[in-house]
Design an enzyme around this catalytic site. Structure first.
Site, PDB file in Angstrom:
ATOM      1  N   LYS A 178       0.854  -1.209   0.000  1.00 17.68           N
ATOM      2  CA  LYS A 178       0.000   0.000   0.000  1.00 17.68           C
ATOM      3  C   LYS A 178       0.883   1.250   0.000  1.00 17.68           C
ATOM      4  O   LYS A 178       0.668   2.180  -0.783  1.00 17.68           O
ATOM      5  CB  LYS A 178      -0.872   0.009   1.252  1.00 17.68           C
ATOM      6  CG  LYS A 178      -1.581   1.332   1.518  1.00 17.68           C
ATOM      7  CD  LYS A 178      -2.482   1.304   2.734  1.00 17.68           C
ATOM      8  CE  LYS A 178      -1.782   1.535   4.017  1.00 17.68           C
ATOM      9  NZ  LYS A 178      -1.458   2.937   4.349  1.00 17.68           N
ATOM     10  N   ASN A 179       1.910   1.239   0.855  1.00 22.55           N
ATOM     11  CA  ASN A 179       2.709   2.458   1.036  1.00 22.55           C
ATOM     12  C   ASN A 179       3.766   2.674  -0.040  1.00 22.55           C
ATOM     13  O   ASN A 179       4.501   3.648   0.020  1.00 22.55           O
ATOM     14  CB  ASN A 179       3.321   2.481   2.437  1.00 22.55           C
ATOM     15  CG  ASN A 179       2.242   2.666   3.498  1.00 22.55           C
ATOM     16  OD1 ASN A 179       1.102   3.004   3.181  1.00 22.55           O
ATOM     17  ND2 ASN A 179       2.585   2.431   4.745  1.00 22.55           N
ATOM     18  N   CYS A 192      -5.143  12.709  12.647  1.00 27.10           N
ATOM     19  CA  CYS A 192      -5.919  11.482  12.483  1.00 27.10           C
ATOM     20  C   CYS A 192      -5.825  10.751  13.826  1.00 27.10           C
ATOM     21  O   CYS A 192      -5.246  11.257  14.779  1.00 27.10           O
ATOM     22  CB  CYS A 192      -5.367  10.632  11.346  1.00 27.10           C
ATOM     23  SG  CYS A 192      -3.832   9.840  11.775  1.00 27.10           S
ATOM     24  N   ARG A 197       0.151  14.597  13.047  1.00 21.77           N
ATOM     25  CA  ARG A 197       0.765  14.311  11.746  1.00 21.77           C
ATOM     26  C   ARG A 197       0.827  15.549  10.831  1.00 21.77           C
ATOM     27  O   ARG A 197       0.198  15.620   9.804  1.00 21.77           O
ATOM     28  CB  ARG A 197       0.036  13.160  11.062  1.00 21.77           C
ATOM     29  CG  ARG A 197       0.122  11.898  11.900  1.00 21.77           C
ATOM     30  CD  ARG A 197      -0.621  10.747  11.296  1.00 21.77           C
ATOM     31  NE  ARG A 197       0.111  10.200  10.149  1.00 21.77           N
ATOM     32  CZ  ARG A 197      -0.356   9.184   9.422  1.00 21.77           C
ATOM     33  NH1 ARG A 197      -1.529   8.664   9.707  1.00 21.77           N
ATOM     34  NH2 ARG A 197       0.332   8.719   8.397  1.00 21.77           N
ATOM     35  N   ASP A 256       4.317   0.483  12.076  1.00 23.18           N
ATOM     36  CA  ASP A 256       3.123  -0.145  11.495  1.00 23.18           C
ATOM     37  C   ASP A 256       2.969  -1.601  11.911  1.00 23.18           C
ATOM     38  O   ASP A 256       1.954  -2.213  11.606  1.00 23.18           O
ATOM     39  CB  ASP A 256       3.169  -0.059   9.964  1.00 23.18           C
ATOM     40  CG  ASP A 256       3.003   1.363   9.490  1.00 23.18           C
ATOM     41  OD1 ASP A 256       3.228   1.622   8.297  1.00 23.18           O
ATOM     42  OD2 ASP A 256       2.677   2.225  10.327  1.00 23.18           O
ATOM     43  N   ARG A 300      -8.858  -0.537   4.416  1.00 22.56           N
ATOM     44  CA  ARG A 300      -8.017   0.505   3.812  1.00 22.56           C
ATOM     45  C   ARG A 300      -6.651  -0.068   3.424  1.00 22.56           C
ATOM     46  O   ARG A 300      -6.045   0.354   2.458  1.00 22.56           O
ATOM     47  CB  ARG A 300      -7.786   1.648   4.815  1.00 22.56           C
ATOM     48  CG  ARG A 300      -9.010   2.424   5.176  1.00 22.56           C
ATOM     49  CD  ARG A 300      -8.656   3.644   5.966  1.00 22.56           C
ATOM     50  NE  ARG A 300      -7.589   4.399   5.305  1.00 22.56           N
ATOM     51  CZ  ARG A 300      -7.145   5.573   5.752  1.00 22.56           C
ATOM     52  NH1 ARG A 300      -7.627   6.085   6.858  1.00 22.56           N
ATOM     53  NH2 ARG A 300      -6.191   6.213   5.109  1.00 22.56           N
TER      54      ARG A 300
HETATM   55  C1  EPZ Z   1       4.113   6.888   6.439  1.00 24.50           C
HETATM   56  O1  EPZ Z   1       3.290   7.893   6.969  1.00 24.50           O
HETATM   57  C2  EPZ Z   1       3.211   5.682   6.266  1.00 24.50           C
HETATM   58  N1  EPZ Z   1       2.143   6.015   5.311  1.00 24.50           N
HETATM   59  C3  EPZ Z   1       2.618   5.293   7.619  1.00 24.50           C
HETATM   60  O2  EPZ Z   1       1.831   4.118   7.414  1.00 24.50           O
HETATM   61  C4  EPZ Z   1       3.764   4.974   8.576  1.00 24.50           C
HETATM   62  O3  EPZ Z   1       3.233   4.680   9.847  1.00 24.50           O
HETATM   63  C5  EPZ Z   1       4.707   6.183   8.676  1.00 24.50           C
HETATM   64  O4  EPZ Z   1       5.169   6.554   7.353  1.00 24.50           O
HETATM   65  C6  EPZ Z   1       5.923   5.899   9.534  1.00 24.50           C
HETATM   66  O5  EPZ Z   1       6.629   4.802   9.009  1.00 24.50           O
HETATM   67  C7  EPZ Z   1       2.424   6.028   3.992  1.00 24.50           C
HETATM   68  O6  EPZ Z   1       3.544   5.788   3.573  1.00 24.50           O
HETATM   69  C8  EPZ Z   1       1.291   6.361   3.063  1.00 24.50           C
HETATM   70  P1  EPZ Z   1       5.959  10.232   8.654  1.00 24.50           P
HETATM   71  P2  EPZ Z   1       3.845   9.411   7.038  1.00 24.50           P
HETATM   72  O7  EPZ Z   1       5.845  11.510   7.880  1.00 24.50           O
HETATM   73  O8  EPZ Z   1       4.789   9.652   5.933  1.00 24.50           O
HETATM   74  C9  EPZ Z   1       6.048  13.585  11.995  1.00 24.50           C
HETATM   75  C10 EPZ Z   1      -0.022   2.722   7.671  1.00 24.50           C
HETATM   76  O9  EPZ Z   1      -0.501   2.187   8.667  1.00 24.50           O
HETATM   77  N2  EPZ Z   1       6.041  14.554  10.879  1.00 24.50           N
HETATM   78  O10 EPZ Z   1       7.124   9.346   8.399  1.00 24.50           O
HETATM   79  O11 EPZ Z   1       2.662  10.295   7.196  1.00 24.50           O
HETATM   80  C11 EPZ Z   1       4.764  12.780  12.063  1.00 24.50           C
HETATM   81  O12 EPZ Z   1       3.792  13.467  12.792  1.00 24.50           O
HETATM   82  C12 EPZ Z   1       0.431   4.160   7.726  1.00 24.50           C
HETATM   83  O13 EPZ Z   1       0.151   2.148   6.555  1.00 24.50           O
HETATM   84  C13 EPZ Z   1       6.172  15.915  11.166  1.00 24.50           C
HETATM   85  O14 EPZ Z   1       6.254  16.311  12.322  1.00 24.50           O
HETATM   86  O15 EPZ Z   1       4.643   9.384   8.396  1.00 24.50           O
HETATM   87  C14 EPZ Z   1       5.218  11.515  12.751  1.00 24.50           C
HETATM   88  O16 EPZ Z   1       5.231  11.741  14.149  1.00 24.50           O
HETATM   89  C15 EPZ Z   1       0.109   4.798   9.071  1.00 24.50           C
HETATM   90  N3  EPZ Z   1       6.186  16.803  10.127  1.00 24.50           N
HETATM   91  C16 EPZ Z   1       6.651  11.327  12.254  1.00 24.50           C
HETATM   92  O17 EPZ Z   1       7.054  12.603  11.753  1.00 24.50           O
HETATM   93  C17 EPZ Z   1       6.108  16.401   8.825  1.00 24.50           C
HETATM   94  O18 EPZ Z   1       6.152  17.262   7.917  1.00 24.50           O
HETATM   95  C18 EPZ Z   1       6.809  10.315  11.131  1.00 24.50           C
HETATM   96  O19 EPZ Z   1       5.798  10.578  10.192  1.00 24.50           O
HETATM   97  C19 EPZ Z   1       5.997  15.016   8.561  1.00 24.50           C
HETATM   98  C20 EPZ Z   1       5.971  14.116   9.597  1.00 24.50           C
END
Ligand code: EPZ
Length: 423
Positions: A22-23, A116, A121, A304, A396
């Site tokens: 998915k990702n 969410c 996020r 995850d 999803r």
């Molecule tokens: C990706 O989400 C995945 N989704 C998530 O999978 C996964 O849990 C996550 O990476 C961590 O591995 C997809 O790839 C579509 P992050 P993402 O940006 O990119 C903070 C699932 O279950 N952050 O790596 O949204 C954020 O709040 C989903 O399949 C900022 O502060 O996660 C988090 O605490 C859930 N500012 C941390 O960084 C930003 O601009 C990591 O988030 C971006 C992120």
């Protein structure tokens, strides 16, 4: 909204095939906006989020066609630049269209995703990076307005590791003028899969999968033609299913090379792994041993998979410790697991799980994608009947998980419940 009714206690025995990731699929679908033509993705999973992303691309003027696990996306007439709130609020990965739109169309109006269930996020890193590439960024009415005649390569050091932030900036930089150096980049395999597809379409990306990614911009990209990598989180979820039911599952197409942290922890817990020509055979004969899980960016233990391991540890022979370091609110499944008899103490982002001799079925509610997988796993091992409501969360990110589990001997019924329609 459907619910799953699960009779626990059956050891799972049989074969499951891992679908496309998915990702990896979601950024790849957005990457088609970087080109004008008929793109072709193979090994695409049949998921609610993929259908939602297809709807977004259609709103942007692309034409999509899917047959089995193949998806064609024709962006020849994709002139749209707006990702509306009512779609983005259902899937925050929609933010991945921001980089490609600014890079190709020169502008984007994308709703801020909002928080969410698992955390606030924000997307500040995405916006800072695009600004560094020369985009004009404004926030108005809950939307990001971004524009640039042509992005210019830049040196960017991200404040924190963000998977979709890294992906958005790599995509944007592929069409920028000059060289972009992205430091403190996410190293997830899905980032590598995206870079591989983009390079095959003419992009010049080096170092994907390491913390420093170099992108030399080009004037245009050919239509994408790519086979999506297998889903390491789906594969890990089925490994836990074999362990928690003390069964024996042959897992076909598991991307083992991207699962070292997960497999190491499952081996520590006592699961047995046997590679065979038909796939990886995962089995367990006795209660799992307790392990310590600290989530972290790849190649650390994936957040995850945290909820799924917690289901397994609810039946361990001792005390297991979980530390969730990525999201501020990703322990909501603990309250639902307690309803099944799990013994869990949560302090901040740490959970101590004292293994119970057994779990007992009860009605529970899914709160997010991986929490719902955790509840399915616990229900498979619980005595009696568990009803899991709001399984749209599950749909999803898991392709027909109830059918795949039933084929391996689980007793699961999907029952329709009144509520919002299917995507
Ligand atoms: C990706 O989400 C995945 N989704 C998530 O999978 C996964 O849990 C996550 O990476 C961590 O591995 C997809 O790839 C579509 P992050 P993402 O940006 O990119 C903070 C699932 O279950 N952050 O790596 O949204 C954020 O709040 C989903 O399949 C900022 O502060 O996660 C988090 O605490 C859930 N500012 C941390 O960084 C930003 O601009 C990591 O988030 C971006 C992120």
């Amino acid at each position: 909204m459907d619910k799953l009714v699960i009779e626990g206690g059956n050891p799972l025995v049989g074969r499951v095939k891992v679908a496309g990731a998915k990702n990896a699929t979601l950024p790849l679908m957005c990457a088609t906006l970087l080109t004008r033509g008929r793109c072709h993705l193979k090994n695409v999973p049949d998921l609610r989020d993929v259908r939602t992303m297809g709807r977004l691309l259609t709103m942007l003027g692309a034409r999509t066609e899917s047959r089995g696990d193949e998806l064609w996306i024709d962006t020849s007439a994709a002139e749209g630049v707006e990702a509306p709130y009512d779609l983005v609020k259902t899937m925050r990965a929609s933010v991945l269209c921001l980089g490609p739109l600014v890079a190709k169309a020169g502008q984007a109006r994308v709703s801020l995703p909002g928080g969410c269930a698992i955390g606030e996020r924000p997307v500040d890193q995405h916006l800072k990076g695009l600004a560094a590439l020369g985009a004009k960024i404004e926030l108005a009415g809950g939307y990001v307005l971004a524009s640039a005649k042509r992005l210019k390569g830049a040196e960017i050091t991200m404040d924190l590791v963000t998977v979709t932030g890294t992906e958005n900036l790599i995509m944007a930089a592929t069409l920028a003028k000059g060289r972009t150096v992205l430091r403190n980049a996410a190293r997830e395999p899905e980032v590598v899969d995206l870079a591989r597809a983009l390079n095959a379409a003419g992009a010049r990306i080096q170092g994907a999968g390491t913390a420093t990614v170099i992108i030399d911009g080009v004037d245009e990209l050919a239509p994408l033609e790519h086979t999506v990598m297998p889903d390491r989180i789906e594969a890990g979820t089925y490994m836990v299913a074999a362990g928690i039911t003390r069964g024996e599952l042959t897992i076909a197409d598991a991307p083992v090379e991207h699962m070292t942290a997960v497999i190491a922890k499952l081996k520590e817990a006592g699961l047995r792994f046997q590679p065979t020509p038909k796939g990886l055979v995962v089995s367990a004969r006795r209660a799992p041993k307790p392990v310590t899980i600290i989530t972290g960016p790849y190649p650390g233990f994936p957040t995850d998979m945290q909820a799924q391991l917690m289901a397994l540890m609810a039946l361990s022979t001792g005390s297991a410790v979980f530390q969730e370091t990525i999201f501020e609110n990703r322990l909501m499944h603990t309250s639902e697991l307690r309803r099944l008899g799990a013994n869990i103490e949560v302090t901040g982002s740490t959970a101590v799980v004292k293994g119970a001799r057994k779990l007992t079925g009860a009605p529970v509610m899914a709160t997010d994608l991986r929490a719902s997988a955790c509840l399915v796993l616990a229900a498979l091992a619980a005595e009696g009947t568990t009803e899991i409501s709001r399984v749209y969360h599950l749909d999803r990110g898991y392709e027909r998980i109830d059918q795949k589990l039933v084929a391996a001997g689980a007793s699961i019924r999907r029952v329709a419940e009144p509520g919002p329609g299917k995507a």
